[in-house]
Motif scaffolding. Structure first.
Motif, PDB file in Angstrom:
ATOM      1  N   ARG A 131      26.464  21.044 -49.619  1.00 29.49           N
ATOM      2  CA  ARG A 131      26.201  19.616 -49.380  1.00 29.49           C
ATOM      3  C   ARG A 131      25.357  18.993 -50.493  1.00 29.49           C
ATOM      4  O   ARG A 131      25.045  17.803 -50.437  1.00 29.49           O
ATOM      5  N   GLY A 132      24.958  19.805 -51.458  1.00 28.55           N
ATOM      6  CA  GLY A 132      24.136  19.274 -52.537  1.00 28.55           C
ATOM      7  C   GLY A 132      22.756  18.851 -52.094  1.00 28.55           C
ATOM      8  O   GLY A 132      22.159  17.934 -52.656  1.00 28.55           O
ATOM      9  N   SER A 133      22.220  19.531 -51.095  1.00 31.64           N
ATOM     10  CA  SER A 133      20.899  19.183 -50.573  1.00 31.64           C
ATOM     11  C   SER A 133      19.923  20.341 -50.757  1.00 31.64           C
ATOM     12  O   SER A 133      20.302  21.425 -51.221  1.00 31.64           O
ATOM     13  N   THR A 134      18.685  20.104 -50.390  1.00 36.04           N
ATOM     14  CA  THR A 134      17.652  21.141 -50.425  1.00 36.04           C
ATOM     15  C   THR A 134      17.024  21.247 -49.044  1.00 36.04           C
ATOM     16  O   THR A 134      16.576  20.232 -48.482  1.00 36.04           O
ATOM     17  N   ILE A 135      16.996  22.445 -48.506  1.00 36.60           N
ATOM     18  CA  ILE A 135      16.416  22.690 -47.183  1.00 36.60           C
ATOM     19  C   ILE A 135      15.097  23.438 -47.353  1.00 36.60           C
ATOM     20  O   ILE A 135      15.040  24.463 -48.045  1.00 36.60           O
ATOM     21  N   GLY A 136      14.062  22.927 -46.724  1.00 32.35           N
ATOM     22  CA  GLY A 136      12.778  23.618 -46.728  1.00 32.35           C
ATOM     23  C   GLY A 136      12.795  24.783 -45.755  1.00 32.35           C
ATOM     24  O   GLY A 136      13.374  24.685 -44.672  1.00 32.35           O
ATOM     25  N   ILE A 137      12.181  25.882 -46.139  1.00 34.85           N
ATOM     26  CA  ILE A 137      12.127  27.080 -45.290  1.00 34.85           C
ATOM     27  C   ILE A 137      10.686  27.364 -44.898  1.00 34.85           C
ATOM     28  O   ILE A 137       9.790  27.465 -45.750  1.00 34.85           O
ATOM     29  N   VAL A 138      10.469  27.494 -43.601  1.00 34.21           N
ATOM     30  CA  VAL A 138       9.186  27.916 -43.050  1.00 34.21           C
ATOM     31  C   VAL A 138       9.432  29.205 -42.277  1.00 34.21           C
ATOM     32  O   VAL A 138      10.180  29.211 -41.294  1.00 34.21           O
ATOM     33  N   ILE A 139       8.866  30.294 -42.736  1.00 33.78           N
ATOM     34  CA  ILE A 139       9.078  31.578 -42.086  1.00 33.78           C
ATOM     35  C   ILE A 139       8.301  31.629 -40.774  1.00 33.78           C
ATOM     36  O   ILE A 139       7.093  31.385 -40.744  1.00 33.78           O
ATOM     37  N   GLU A 140       9.015  31.931 -39.705  1.00 32.46           N
ATOM     38  CA  GLU A 140       8.343  32.060 -38.406  1.00 32.46           C
ATOM     39  C   GLU A 140       7.829  33.473 -38.227  1.00 32.46           C
ATOM     40  O   GLU A 140       8.535  34.452 -38.474  1.00 32.46           O
ATOM     41  N   VAL A 141       6.579  33.564 -37.790  1.00 26.84           N
ATOM     42  CA  VAL A 141       5.935  34.840 -37.497  1.00 26.84           C
ATOM     43  C   VAL A 141       5.758  34.951 -35.987  1.00 26.84           C
ATOM     44  O   VAL A 141       5.260  34.021 -35.343  1.00 26.84           O
ATOM     45  N   ASP A 142       6.173  36.063 -35.416  1.00 30.64           N
ATOM     46  CA  ASP A 142       5.939  36.299 -33.987  1.00 30.64           C
ATOM     47  C   ASP A 142       4.473  36.664 -33.811  1.00 30.64           C
ATOM     48  O   ASP A 142       4.031  37.727 -34.224  1.00 30.64           O
ATOM     49  N   VAL A 143       3.709  35.764 -33.185  1.00 29.34           N
ATOM     50  CA  VAL A 143       2.271  35.997 -33.021  1.00 29.34           C
ATOM     51  C   VAL A 143       1.917  36.380 -31.588  1.00 29.34           C
ATOM     52  O   VAL A 143       0.760  36.293 -31.176  1.00 29.34           O
ATOM     53  N   GLY A 144       2.931  36.802 -30.826  1.00 30.97           N
ATOM     54  CA  GLY A 144       2.656  37.260 -29.474  1.00 30.97           C
ATOM     55  C   GLY A 144       3.604  36.744 -28.415  1.00 30.97           C
ATOM     56  O   GLY A 144       3.564  37.186 -27.263  1.00 30.97           O
ATOM     57  N   MET A 145       4.494  35.837 -28.779  1.00 27.12           N
ATOM     58  CA  MET A 145       5.451  35.286 -27.814  1.00 27.12           C
ATOM     59  C   MET A 145       6.567  36.269 -27.499  1.00 27.12           C
ATOM     60  O   MET A 145       7.195  36.186 -26.438  1.00 27.12           O
ATOM     61  N   GLY A 146       6.868  37.181 -28.437  1.00 24.84           N
ATOM     62  CA  GLY A 146       7.979  38.104 -28.234  1.00 24.84           C
ATOM     63  C   GLY A 146       9.316  37.403 -28.271  1.00 24.84           C
ATOM     64  O   GLY A 146      10.287  37.847 -27.658  1.00 24.84           O
ATOM     65  N   ARG A 147       9.368  36.321 -29.020  1.00 28.03           N
ATOM     66  CA  ARG A 147      10.571  35.505 -29.078  1.00 28.03           C
ATOM     67  C   ARG A 147      11.121  35.623 -30.498  1.00 28.03           C
ATOM     68  O   ARG A 147      11.426  36.720 -30.951  1.00 28.03           O
ATOM     69  N   CYS A 148      11.252  34.544 -31.211  1.00 28.27           N
ATOM     70  CA  CYS A 148      11.713  34.599 -32.597  1.00 28.27           C
ATOM     71  C   CYS A 148      10.543  34.913 -33.527  1.00 28.27           C
ATOM     72  O   CYS A 148       9.379  34.839 -33.137  1.00 28.27           O
ATOM     73  N   GLY A 149      10.868  35.245 -34.774  1.00 26.07           N
ATOM     74  CA  GLY A 149       9.822  35.462 -35.763  1.00 26.07           C
ATOM     75  C   GLY A 149       9.794  36.871 -36.315  1.00 26.07           C
ATOM     76  O   GLY A 149      10.161  37.828 -35.627  1.00 26.07           O
ATOM     77  N   VAL A 150       9.358  36.993 -37.572  1.00 20.05           N
ATOM     78  CA  VAL A 150       9.198  38.324 -38.172  1.00 20.05           C
ATOM     79  C   VAL A 150       8.049  39.040 -37.473  1.00 20.05           C
ATOM     80  O   VAL A 150       7.124  38.417 -36.963  1.00 20.05           O
ATOM     81  N   ARG A 151       8.131  40.366 -37.452  1.00 16.21           N
ATOM     82  CA  ARG A 151       7.158  41.173 -36.705  1.00 16.21           C
ATOM     83  C   ARG A 151       6.061  41.763 -37.565  1.00 16.21           C
ATOM     84  O   ARG A 151       5.161  42.428 -37.053  1.00 16.21           O
ATOM     85  N   SER A 152       6.093  41.554 -38.863  1.00 13.31           N
ATOM     86  CA  SER A 152       5.070  42.143 -39.732  1.00 13.31           C
ATOM     87  C   SER A 152       4.893  41.300 -40.976  1.00 13.31           C
ATOM     88  O   SER A 152       5.778  40.515 -41.359  1.00 13.31           O
ATOM     89  N   ALA A 153       3.737  41.484 -41.629  1.00 11.70           N
ATOM     90  CA  ALA A 153       3.474  40.793 -42.884  1.00 11.70           C
ATOM     91  C   ALA A 153       4.456  41.230 -43.960  1.00 11.70           C
ATOM     92  O   ALA A 153       4.873  40.414 -44.803  1.00 11.70           O
ATOM     93  N   GLY A 154       4.846  42.481 -43.930  1.00  9.96           N
ATOM     94  CA  GLY A 154       5.816  42.984 -44.900  1.00  9.96           C
ATOM     95  C   GLY A 154       7.146  42.272 -44.784  1.00  9.96           C
ATOM     96  O   GLY A 154       7.781  41.934 -45.799  1.00  9.96           O
ATOM     97  N   GLU A 155       7.588  42.039 -43.551  1.00  8.14           N
ATOM     98  CA  GLU A 155       8.839  41.288 -43.345  1.00  8.14           C
ATOM     99  C   GLU A 155       8.701  39.851 -43.844  1.00  8.14           C
ATOM    100  O   GLU A 155       9.647  39.289 -44.414  1.00  8.14           O
ATOM    101  N   ALA A 156       7.539  39.259 -43.638  1.00 10.93           N
ATOM    102  CA  ALA A 156       7.315  37.895 -44.101  1.00 10.93           C
ATOM    103  C   ALA A 156       7.406  37.815 -45.623  1.00 10.93           C
ATOM    104  O   ALA A 156       8.015  36.887 -46.173  1.00 10.93           O
ATOM    105  N   VAL A 157       6.821  38.783 -46.304  1.00  9.22           N
ATOM    106  CA  VAL A 157       6.869  38.812 -47.773  1.00  9.22           C
ATOM    107  C   VAL A 157       8.311  38.968 -48.258  1.00  9.22           C
ATOM    108  O   VAL A 157       8.758  38.268 -49.177  1.00  9.22           O
TER     109      VAL A 157
END
Length: 364
Positions: A131-157
């Motif tokens: 589409r010729g656009s730019t999408i911003g990415i915000v990495i979600e971290v699972d901080v205790g909800m047990g829902r979406c999000g990476v499970r470790s700092a290593g995964e976030a990196v």
């Protein structure tokens, strides 16, 4: 009756059931949250899932919010169509058609989205390039909800590395929602749980920065933990939403915001001295946490909701509404109550000031 004909009519003339918002209390709540966070040097990214209204989103932005959160892509589309910009979609998108829709609105507005896996990063990049656009990415971290999000700092990196390497994407930062903490009744326990979640988020933030990748956004919290997260060094923005309306669940936490949202109903039957029947059931007010409470009638207890009826008990010797009278009900959950209505009646001094479409209700 045309919506223009409703402006100026008394609140008790509104056909029921109807979603009512007190304009003075709404504005005071918005100002109070903005002032607090501004003093703390933390930004507000107000969550539009609560009101689903570009009109209210505009008030929040004019008062000082840097942008909005949206829970779904369609909410974001409604906000962009309503003239709003700088939006963070806090849920992941995986369907092909939604990826294309996301890339389309990102061509017209500053749009970021939560992501938590390499596959999604690849999909988002492909859609943005198409589409010729730019999408911003915000990495979600699972901080205790047990829902979406990476499970470790290593995964976030690893995910930050993947984002930076992809065309069509802009790495913005990280987010972690401590939803498991926001309704904890005891303030000490809520603070302890909230801070533990915030620390998990900051571990990933620090790991990404140590990798040499700049982190612009660190987004967290809800209405129940806004002041806890605002005191955590490194968190840049708060995702609070329900503070504008409040409800029975948040009322229990002793927060400095007042209830601005009610559902106006009419007494349609008084079959006996102890029973009041209202025209407001599960199709017009949320019942997920507890029964609604009638405002102005201390001895009145709503004990059952059917699809279109609310049944309440009253003390025959006390104050109770008569057949045909209006009763305001406070819901247990403001967000899911708003989603049941097509419009909000904005009322000031008990007269209708505006009728707002709930533009993003029932869309995903």
């Amino acid at each position: 009756m045309q919506e223009s004909d409703l402006i100026g009519i008394p609140e008790d003339s509104i056909s029921t059931p109807a979603l009512i918002v007190d304009a003075d209390i709404l504005e005071a709540n918005i100002e109070k949250m903005q002032s607090y966070l501004s003093e703390k040097g933390v930004s507000l990214r107000a969550h539009a899932k609560t009101h689903k209204s570009p009109y209210i989103g505009q008030i929040q932005m004019k008062t000082g919010a840097i942008g909005l959160c949206c829970a779904t892509l369609a909410e974001a589309e409604a906000m962009v169509q309503g003239g709003l910009n700088n939006i963070l979609i806090t849920s992941q998108v995986a369907e092909a058609d939604k990826l294309q829709r996301l890339a389309s609105i990102a061509a017209d507005a500053d749009i970021s989205i939560a992501a938590d896996c390499r596959e999604n990063i690849a999909e988002l990049s492909e859609a943005a390039l198409s589409r010729g656009s730019t999408i911003g990415i915000v990495i979600e971290v699972d901080v205790g909800m047990g829902r979406c999000g990476v499970r470790s700092a290593g995964e976030a990196v690893a995910l930050a590395d993947e984002t930076v390497a992809r065309d069509g994407l802009r790495f913005r930062g990280l987010m972690g929602y401590e939803g498991h903490a926001v309704f904890i009744g005891d303030r000490t326990d809520r603070r302890r749980t909230g801070l533990a979640a915030n620390h998990l988020l900051m571990e990933s933030v620090n790991a990404v920065r140590a990798r040499g990748i700049p982190v612009e956004i660190v987004s967290a919290a809800g209405t129940g933990t806004y002041d806890i997260a605002a005191g955590m060094e490194g968190i840049t923005e708060i995702q609070a939403g329900s503070y504008i309306f409040m409800d029975l669940a948040y009322e229990k936490l002793g927060l400095p915001f007042e209830i601005s949202l009610t559902v106006l109903s009419t007494v349609i039957s008084r079959p006996d001295q102890k029973t009041v029947v209202l025209d407001c059931g599960m199709k017009s007010i949320s019942v997920e946490r507890e029964m609604p409470r009638a405002r102005g009638y201390d001895g009145m207890e709503v004990f059952k909701l059917a699809e279109e009826h609310a049944l309440a008990r009253v003390d025959p010797s006390g104050k109770s509404p008569l057949r045909g009278e209006k009763v305001s009900l406070i819901p247990s959950h403001c967000c899911t109550t708003v989603n049941l209505h097509d419009r909000i009646f904005l009322v000031r001094n008990r007269h209708v000031e505006a009728v707002l479409p709930v533009s993003a209700r029932g869309v995903h």
